[in-house]
Design an enzyme around this catalytic site. Structure first.
Site, PDB file in Angstrom:
ATOM      1  N   LYS A   4       0.859  -1.193   0.000  1.00 44.80           N
ATOM      2  CA  LYS A   4       0.000   0.000   0.000  1.00 44.80           C
ATOM      3  C   LYS A   4       0.886   1.231   0.000  1.00 44.80           C
ATOM      4  CE  LYS A   4      -3.907  -1.613   2.758  1.00 44.80           C
ATOM      5  NZ  LYS A   4      -4.537  -1.479   4.067  1.00 44.80           N
ATOM      6  N   ASP A 137       5.460  -1.446  14.015  1.00 42.17           N
ATOM      7  CA  ASP A 137       4.169  -1.783  14.612  1.00 42.17           C
ATOM      8  C   ASP A 137       4.290  -2.151  16.085  1.00 42.17           C
ATOM      9  OD1 ASP A 137       2.140  -1.513  12.843  1.00 42.17           O
ATOM     10  OD2 ASP A 137       1.614  -3.636  12.807  1.00 42.17           O
TER      11      ASP A 137
END
Ligand code: ADP
Length: 388
Positions: A4, A137
């Site tokens: 993405k 993350d």
């Protein structure tokens, strides 16, 4: 198998273009959407992530409909990195040494870290003088104290193999908790917040004074809440029991726990999509009803335990696909939380679908908020802060 991308003007924080490469390594589809225009889809060969990055850069500078004159206009690239182990407690410039350290964490996320590193290498090759930043993350959760991250296992497994709770979706938990403080007009240091990131993958975190003190995902994203296709918490002895009865290997069983369980499996295969499950429940399907009730119940139990972890809670926030959009789920969670003085304003909640909103009554002792997450913007901000 996907990549993405977004191009963000860091001054205005506007998205200039966004898109997606899908089916990398299979055939390849590139989606491209310049701001204010329709999405365009191209089929393009993408044997590996390198070609995907190349195609994105080519598209962005396409003289016909690209938004950049040249790739020199890209001042920095922020990469979402999945697992930074205990090595990264914040975002960092991706130098050769840093990338070697990230590689040393591959064992902890064998499906996610290696393709990410290939993407970074491709970007560095194609944009050799442009700074690259890694946004992990796991980083936001590195402030957890040992009592929250240590498992009830022999200590040698932590020492030898770094087996502990790490947590994921950290970029989202950080962004949402900061934004919650902003919309409540308070300093992050003065708030105890539970962030419910409810998407296809779901996790929940306890953020006390701006720092994460506990989170539901563990060594891997399999632990914690019931998810779209992941089981979340279960009795570990179930694995051997089912392997024996169904003649499965441990890795086959883990595949089932990751991809065929959660609301998809519990509903007898109706769907992993909460819209389909809600429709089935509304049509009277009892299994769908129990599945959604179990999902909400698990969320509420975690909110209760994180309230204990922080010795209080000032705000509970809902984010990600389900948290932002499924207004019907919020009363199902909040009905367990009356003992905390939580009062949902159902009318405000119905309005806050995909948009920010405070959804508690003025009398509620705990503020409830819907805050759409924006991981790309959070990555862009972290990147800007490092390259400025
Ligand atoms: P991820 O990033 O983990 O793939 P998202 O945060 O995009 O997931 O969430 C995807 C999920 O959000 C979908 O599986 C779908 O069930 C849920 N979702 C999206 N829109 C709605 C909606 N209007 N009502 C209920 N659930 C929704």
């Amino acid at each position: 198998s996907s990549l993405k991308y977004q191009v963000i003007d860091s001054e205005t924080e506007h998205v200039l273009a966004k898109g997606l490469c899908e089916r990398i390594g299979i055939d390849g589809v590139l989606t491209y959407q310049p701001a204010g225009q329709d999405k365009i889809k191209y089929e393009a060969a993408m044997p590996a992530h390198r070609q995907a990055v190349e195609l994105v850069l080519k598209q962005l500078t396409n003289p016909e409909n690209g938004i950049l004159k040249s790739i020199d206009e890209i001042d920095a690239v922020g990469h979402r990195m999945v697992h930074g182990g205990e090595k990264f407690a914040c975002s960092t410039l991706l130098t050769d040494d840093v990338l070697k350290t990230v590689e040393s964490c591959n064992d902890l996320a064998p499906l996610h870290n290696p393709p990410t590193l290939v993407g970074v290498a491709a970007c560095r090759e194609l944009l050799p003088t442009t700074p690259m930043v890694g946004v992990f993350d796991t980083a936001f959760h590195q402030t957890m104290p040992p009592e929250a991250y240590i498992y009830g296992l022999p200590y040698e497994y932590y020492e030898k193999y770094a087996v502990r709770r790490y947590g994921f979706h950290g970029t989202s938990h950080k962004y949402v908790s900061l934004r919650a403080a902003e919309i409540l007009g308070k300093k992050p240091e003065d708030l105890k917040i539970v962030v419910c990131h409810l998407g296809n993958g779901s996790s929940i975190s306890a953020v006390d004074g701006g720092k994460c003190v506990d989170t539901s995902m563990g060594l891997t994203p399999l632990e914690g809440l019931i998810m779209g296709t992941r089981s979340g918490d279960l009795d570990p002895a179930i694995i051997e029991y089912l392997c024996n009865h169904e003649n499965l290997t441990v890795s086959e069983m883990l595949n089932i726990l990751n991809k065929k369980s959660g609301v998809l499996g519990m509903s007898g295969g109706i769907s992993s999509d909460f819209r389909d499950l809600n429709a089935a429940a509304n049509e009277g399907n009892e299994v769908a009803k129990v599945t959604l009730e179990a999902y909400a119940y698990r969320v509420a139990k975690y909110i209760g335990s994180y309230t204990a972890a922080m010795n209080g809670v000032d705000a509970i926030t809902f984010t990600a696909g389900v948290g932002e959009n499924a207004a019907w789920l919020r009363p199902m969670v909040c009905k367990y939380l009356g003992f905390l003085g939580v009062e949902l304003d159902e009318a405000a909640s119905e309005k806050a679908c995909g948009v920010e909103g405070i959804i508690s009554t003025p009398e509620s002792k705990v503020k409830l908020c819907v805050i759409p997450t924006n991981e790309e913007l959070a990555i862009a901000r972290e990147t800007l802060a490092l390259v400025k």
